[in-house]
Motif scaffolding. Structure first.
Motif, PDB file in Angstrom:
ATOM      1  N   GLY A   1       0.818  -1.215   0.000  1.00  0.00           N
ATOM      2  CA  GLY A   1       0.000   0.000   0.000  1.00  0.00           C
ATOM      3  C   GLY A   1       0.848   1.260   0.000  1.00  0.00           C
ATOM      4  O   GLY A   1       0.537   2.234  -0.702  1.00  0.00           O
ATOM      5  N   SER A   2       1.926   1.240   0.752  1.00  0.00           N
ATOM      6  CA  SER A   2       2.838   2.383   0.789  1.00  0.00           C
ATOM      7  C   SER A   2       3.458   2.631  -0.579  1.00  0.00           C
ATOM      8  O   SER A   2       3.554   3.770  -1.042  1.00  0.00           O
ATOM      9  N   ARG A   3       3.867   1.541  -1.231  1.00  0.00           N
ATOM     10  CA  ARG A   3       4.431   1.686  -2.586  1.00  0.00           C
ATOM     11  C   ARG A   3       3.390   2.251  -3.542  1.00  0.00           C
ATOM     12  O   ARG A   3       3.701   3.097  -4.383  1.00  0.00           O
ATOM     13  N   LEU A   4       2.154   1.795  -3.422  1.00  0.00           N
ATOM     14  CA  LEU A   4       1.084   2.278  -4.297  1.00  0.00           C
ATOM     15  C   LEU A   4       0.814   3.766  -4.050  1.00  0.00           C
ATOM     16  O   LEU A   4       0.671   4.537  -5.002  1.00  0.00           O
ATOM     17  N   ARG A   5       0.780   4.179  -2.787  1.00  0.00           N
ATOM     18  CA  ARG A   5       0.569   5.594  -2.482  1.00  0.00           C
ATOM     19  C   ARG A   5       1.700   6.453  -3.037  1.00  0.00           C
ATOM     20  O   ARG A   5       1.457   7.533  -3.582  1.00  0.00           O
ATOM     21  N   GLU A   6       2.931   5.981  -2.919  1.00  0.00           N
ATOM     22  CA  GLU A   6       4.067   6.723  -3.475  1.00  0.00           C
ATOM     23  C   GLU A   6       3.935   6.847  -4.989  1.00  0.00           C
ATOM     24  O   GLU A   6       4.177   7.905  -5.564  1.00  0.00           O
ATOM     25  N   TRP A   7       3.543   5.748  -5.634  1.00  0.00           N
ATOM     26  CA  TRP A   7       3.385   5.772  -7.082  1.00  0.00           C
ATOM     27  C   TRP A   7       2.278   6.747  -7.489  1.00  0.00           C
ATOM     28  O   TRP A   7       2.423   7.514  -8.430  1.00  0.00           O
ATOM     29  N   MET A   8       1.174   6.725  -6.730  1.00  0.00           N
ATOM     30  CA  MET A   8       0.049   7.598  -7.051  1.00  0.00           C
ATOM     31  C   MET A   8       0.401   9.072  -6.848  1.00  0.00           C
ATOM     32  O   MET A   8      -0.144   9.945  -7.516  1.00  0.00           O
ATOM     33  N   SER A   9       1.327   9.370  -5.940  1.00  0.00           N
ATOM     34  CA  SER A   9       1.726  10.758  -5.689  1.00  0.00           C
ATOM     35  C   SER A   9       2.844  11.208  -6.649  1.00  0.00           C
ATOM     36  O   SER A   9       3.293  12.342  -6.576  1.00  0.00           O
TER      37      SER A   9
ATOM     38  N   LYS B   1       5.924   9.977  -6.752  1.00  0.00           N
ATOM     39  CA  LYS B   1       7.278   9.793  -6.230  1.00  0.00           C
ATOM     40  C   LYS B   1       7.921   8.593  -6.875  1.00  0.00           C
ATOM     41  O   LYS B   1       7.258   7.607  -7.205  1.00  0.00           O
ATOM     42  N   PRO B   2       9.240   8.638  -7.041  1.00  0.00           N
ATOM     43  CA  PRO B   2       9.939   7.457  -7.541  1.00  0.00           C
ATOM     44  C   PRO B   2       9.728   6.303  -6.567  1.00  0.00           C
ATOM     45  O   PRO B   2       9.638   6.515  -5.365  1.00  0.00           O
ATOM     46  N   GLN B   3       9.641   5.108  -7.079  1.00  0.00           N
ATOM     47  CA  GLN B   3       9.388   3.958  -6.222  1.00  0.00           C
ATOM     48  C   GLN B   3      10.133   2.750  -6.691  1.00  0.00           C
ATOM     49  O   GLN B   3      10.569   2.661  -7.830  1.00  0.00           O
ATOM     50  N   ILE B   4      10.252   1.806  -5.800  1.00  0.00           N
ATOM     51  CA  ILE B   4      10.803   0.506  -6.144  1.00  0.00           C
ATOM     52  C   ILE B   4       9.629  -0.313  -6.659  1.00  0.00           C
ATOM     53  O   ILE B   4       8.646  -0.494  -5.955  1.00  0.00           O
ATOM     54  N   GLU B   5       9.741  -0.783  -7.859  1.00  0.00           N
ATOM     55  CA  GLU B   5       8.668  -1.587  -8.416  1.00  0.00           C
ATOM     56  C   GLU B   5       8.626  -2.948  -7.736  1.00  0.00           C
ATOM     57  O   GLU B   5       9.635  -3.479  -7.336  1.00  0.00           O
ATOM     58  N   ALA B   6       7.445  -3.488  -7.627  1.00  0.00           N
ATOM     59  CA  ALA B   6       7.300  -4.823  -7.040  1.00  0.00           C
ATOM     60  C   ALA B   6       7.967  -5.830  -7.953  1.00  0.00           C
ATOM     61  O   ALA B   6       7.798  -5.801  -9.159  1.00  0.00           O
ATOM     62  N   ILE B   7       8.754  -6.698  -7.364  1.00  0.00           N
ATOM     63  CA  ILE B   7       9.427  -7.701  -8.174  1.00  0.00           C
ATOM     64  C   ILE B   7       9.071  -9.064  -7.650  1.00  0.00           C
ATOM     65  O   ILE B   7       9.586 -10.044  -7.893  1.00  0.00           O
TER      66      ILE B   7
END
Length: 160
Positions: free
Chosen positions: A144-152, A154-160
């Motif tokens: 969820g944190s990664r998704l929120r960062e992506w939606m805002s 911000k650069p993110q670590i993609e799920a692998i």
């Protein structure tokens, strides 16, 4: 000490490293020991591929020591997605399904990783629902944190 048996047992250095990870931070010492018994230790040499893009995801990896680099193949060459060190984990979606990995992970240094296979996680969910719930909730919060960062944006670590 009269009531020494009520005191929480001291954590070994390995269990302390597990406890420091957001994935296992809510587990009690006994729960950590149960999970630790399910983890498989793997060592990788510097520059060794841990898994490749396109491989079936079968496990989550927790970095106990060393560093890894995550990259994706693009038309112009390899694009670095992230560099991670001790306490970080990757490959988390593999606990939920067996979709192909969407990136390559390679050891930057000699690494020690704790590997949590999906089959072991599923078995844990059946045998100890409380531990499974705690790990699932931590995993959901992480995703969820990664998704929120992506939606805002911000650069993110993609799920692998």
């Amino acid at each position: 000490m009269l009531f020494g048996f009520l005191k929480s047992p001291e954590l070994s250095p390995r269990l302390q490293r597990l406890k420091a990870s957001s994935l296992f931070s809510t587990l009690t010492p006994l729960e950590l020991k149960i999970v630790d018994d399910l983890l498989h230790e793997r060592r990788y040499l510097a520059d060794e591929i841990i898994f490749d893009e396109g491989e079936e995801g079968q496990a989550l990896y927790l970095i106990m020591s060393g560093r890894v680099i995550i990259s994706r193949l693009r038309p112009q060459g390899r694009e670095v997605v992230a560099e991670m060190g001790p306490g970080a984990f990757f490959g988390d979606l593999a606990l939920l399904d067996n979709s192909p990995r969407n990136a390559q992970t390679r050891a930057l240094d000699n690494c020690e990783l704790a590997v949590f296979f999906r089959a072991d996680f599923m078995g844990l969910m059946e045998t100890d629902a409380v531990i499974g719930y705690k790990i699932s909730l931590a995993l959901a919060r992480h995703i969820g944190s990664r998704l929120r960062e992506w939606m805002s944006g911000k650069p993110q670590i993609e799920a692998i």
